[in-house]
Design an enzyme around this catalytic site. Sequence first.
Site, PDB file in Angstrom:
ATOM      1  N   ASP A  63     -80.122  18.860 -26.698  1.00  0.00           N
ATOM      2  CA  ASP A  63     -79.620  17.500 -26.797  1.00  0.00           C
ATOM      3  C   ASP A  63     -80.067  16.958 -28.155  1.00  0.00           C
ATOM      4  O   ASP A  63     -81.268  16.920 -28.449  1.00  0.00           O
ATOM      5  CB  ASP A  63     -80.218  16.663 -25.658  1.00  0.00           C
ATOM      6  CG  ASP A  63     -79.724  15.223 -25.638  1.00  0.00           C
ATOM      7  OD1 ASP A  63     -79.293  14.718 -26.690  1.00  0.00           O
ATOM      8  OD2 ASP A  63     -79.787  14.592 -24.563  1.00  0.00           O
ATOM      9  N   VAL A  64     -79.136  16.532 -28.987  1.00  0.00           N
ATOM     10  CA  VAL A  64     -79.492  16.121 -30.345  1.00  0.00           C
ATOM     11  C   VAL A  64     -80.382  14.887 -30.372  1.00  0.00           C
ATOM     12  O   VAL A  64     -80.995  14.590 -31.400  1.00  0.00           O
ATOM     13  CB  VAL A  64     -78.241  15.863 -31.215  1.00  0.00           C
ATOM     14  CG1 VAL A  64     -77.480  17.148 -31.474  1.00  0.00           C
ATOM     15  CG2 VAL A  64     -77.350  14.781 -30.613  1.00  0.00           C
ATOM     16  N   ASN A  90     -72.442  16.686 -36.632  1.00  0.00           N
ATOM     17  CA  ASN A  90     -71.089  16.466 -36.121  1.00  0.00           C
ATOM     18  C   ASN A  90     -71.073  15.924 -34.698  1.00  0.00           C
ATOM     19  O   ASN A  90     -70.086  15.308 -34.291  1.00  0.00           O
ATOM     20  CB  ASN A  90     -70.320  17.791 -36.172  1.00  0.00           C
ATOM     21  CG  ASN A  90     -69.030  17.738 -35.383  1.00  0.00           C
ATOM     22  OD1 ASN A  90     -68.065  17.102 -35.785  1.00  0.00           O
ATOM     23  ND2 ASN A  90     -69.010  18.413 -34.229  1.00  0.00           N
ATOM     24  N   TYR A 154     -68.746   2.853 -30.667  1.00  0.00           N
ATOM     25  CA  TYR A 154     -68.358   3.904 -31.608  1.00  0.00           C
ATOM     26  C   TYR A 154     -68.347   3.372 -33.037  1.00  0.00           C
ATOM     27  O   TYR A 154     -68.891   4.002 -33.954  1.00  0.00           O
ATOM     28  CB  TYR A 154     -66.975   4.445 -31.228  1.00  0.00           C
ATOM     29  CG  TYR A 154     -66.512   5.597 -32.086  1.00  0.00           C
ATOM     30  CD1 TYR A 154     -67.029   6.873 -31.895  1.00  0.00           C
ATOM     31  CD2 TYR A 154     -65.558   5.408 -33.092  1.00  0.00           C
ATOM     32  CE1 TYR A 154     -66.617   7.928 -32.680  1.00  0.00           C
ATOM     33  CE2 TYR A 154     -65.139   6.463 -33.878  1.00  0.00           C
ATOM     34  CZ  TYR A 154     -65.670   7.724 -33.669  1.00  0.00           C
ATOM     35  OH  TYR A 154     -65.260   8.769 -34.460  1.00  0.00           O
ATOM     36  N   LYS A 158     -70.779   4.596 -36.147  1.00  0.00           N
ATOM     37  CA  LYS A 158     -70.250   5.248 -37.341  1.00  0.00           C
ATOM     38  C   LYS A 158     -70.564   4.447 -38.602  1.00  0.00           C
ATOM     39  O   LYS A 158     -70.804   5.032 -39.671  1.00  0.00           O
ATOM     40  CB  LYS A 158     -68.742   5.474 -37.198  1.00  0.00           C
ATOM     41  CG  LYS A 158     -68.389   6.529 -36.155  1.00  0.00           C
ATOM     42  CD  LYS A 158     -69.082   7.861 -36.442  1.00  0.00           C
ATOM     43  CE  LYS A 158     -68.702   8.952 -35.460  1.00  0.00           C
ATOM     44  NZ  LYS A 158     -69.358  10.249 -35.767  1.00  0.00           N
ATOM     45  N   THR A 189     -58.582  16.079 -31.144  1.00  0.00           N
ATOM     46  CA  THR A 189     -59.651  16.571 -30.279  1.00  0.00           C
ATOM     47  C   THR A 189     -59.455  15.996 -28.883  1.00  0.00           C
ATOM     48  O   THR A 189     -58.653  15.089 -28.665  1.00  0.00           O
ATOM     49  CB  THR A 189     -61.023  16.135 -30.809  1.00  0.00           C
ATOM     50  OG1 THR A 189     -61.090  14.699 -30.802  1.00  0.00           O
ATOM     51  CG2 THR A 189     -61.237  16.645 -32.236  1.00  0.00           C
TER      52      THR A 189
END
Length: 305
Positions: A63-64, A90, A154, A158, A189
């Site tokens: 898990d990042v 990413n 989101y 970003k 995606t």
Amino acid sequence: MSRTWDVQGRTAVVTGAARGLGAGLARGLADRGMKVALLGREAGTLDAVARTLRAESCVVEVDVTDDVGMRQASEAVALELGAPSVVIANAGVAEGGPFETSDPETWRRVIEINLVGSAATARCFLPDLRSTGGYFLQVASTAAFGAAPMMSAYCASKAGVEAFARSVRAEVAHVGVAVGVAYLHWTDTDMVRDVDRHTVLRELRGHMPAPARRVYPVDQVAAWLLRGIERRAPSVYAPPWLRLAQAGRPFFPLAVDLLSRRRLPILMREHAFEQTGLLGHGGRIEETSLRRSSTGAPGGGAGPA
């Protein structure tokens, strides 16, 4: 200043490599002769991607957002493939819906994965990038400078990763580490396909100017990013015409406000819009982990590095 370098034989790390753009980047890096480490939450899917690569690779389930797990992952990659010269942050998720009624835990998870996960990735791999004179690529979005309604987490994440990457760039330039920001538009995606399943989000995208609403194939977007990696570019645009959009950046908030004031009330009257939850296949896995955690059942976490 960007310069072309020979990446063949070097090691690359890609987070969120189980599918979509991450998998496309892993394939492109392997085709350029790089050894590739694939990091993510789904070991089985990562293994399946790794088997398609025409280069040496390794898989680390992690898990990042887990600092300890990411540190172990960096050690495992260095032991297995050597210190990386390219690291691509990413991994990312999204959710949609009015902020006022958003689920705090889901909203926070988007920020954690997209922003905190990128920071954890950089923190763990920067020592290796120092030793190799490497390149760190932060995957951002046009959402960094064109915040959209119904996508508050989101867009905030970003914008945050763009500022984060620029700050780190200024810190490490003198030690030979280059840092780039990739500005992506609509990419084909599962996350974007999930966006189009929700009428209000789909209609808002449909009212953008024609070039701005086009969806680009994963392999094409990966190719644009790979060219940026080969040049150690400070900014990478996918598609390339987004470079021109930077000049209009001060005017985007006004354009978004005008569109939203005109169209959003109509769309909200015509279509019921509940919270989307986390979008995309990876998002659904995250949702399952969140539900298990909230009920006291074992949740997701870092796997063995």
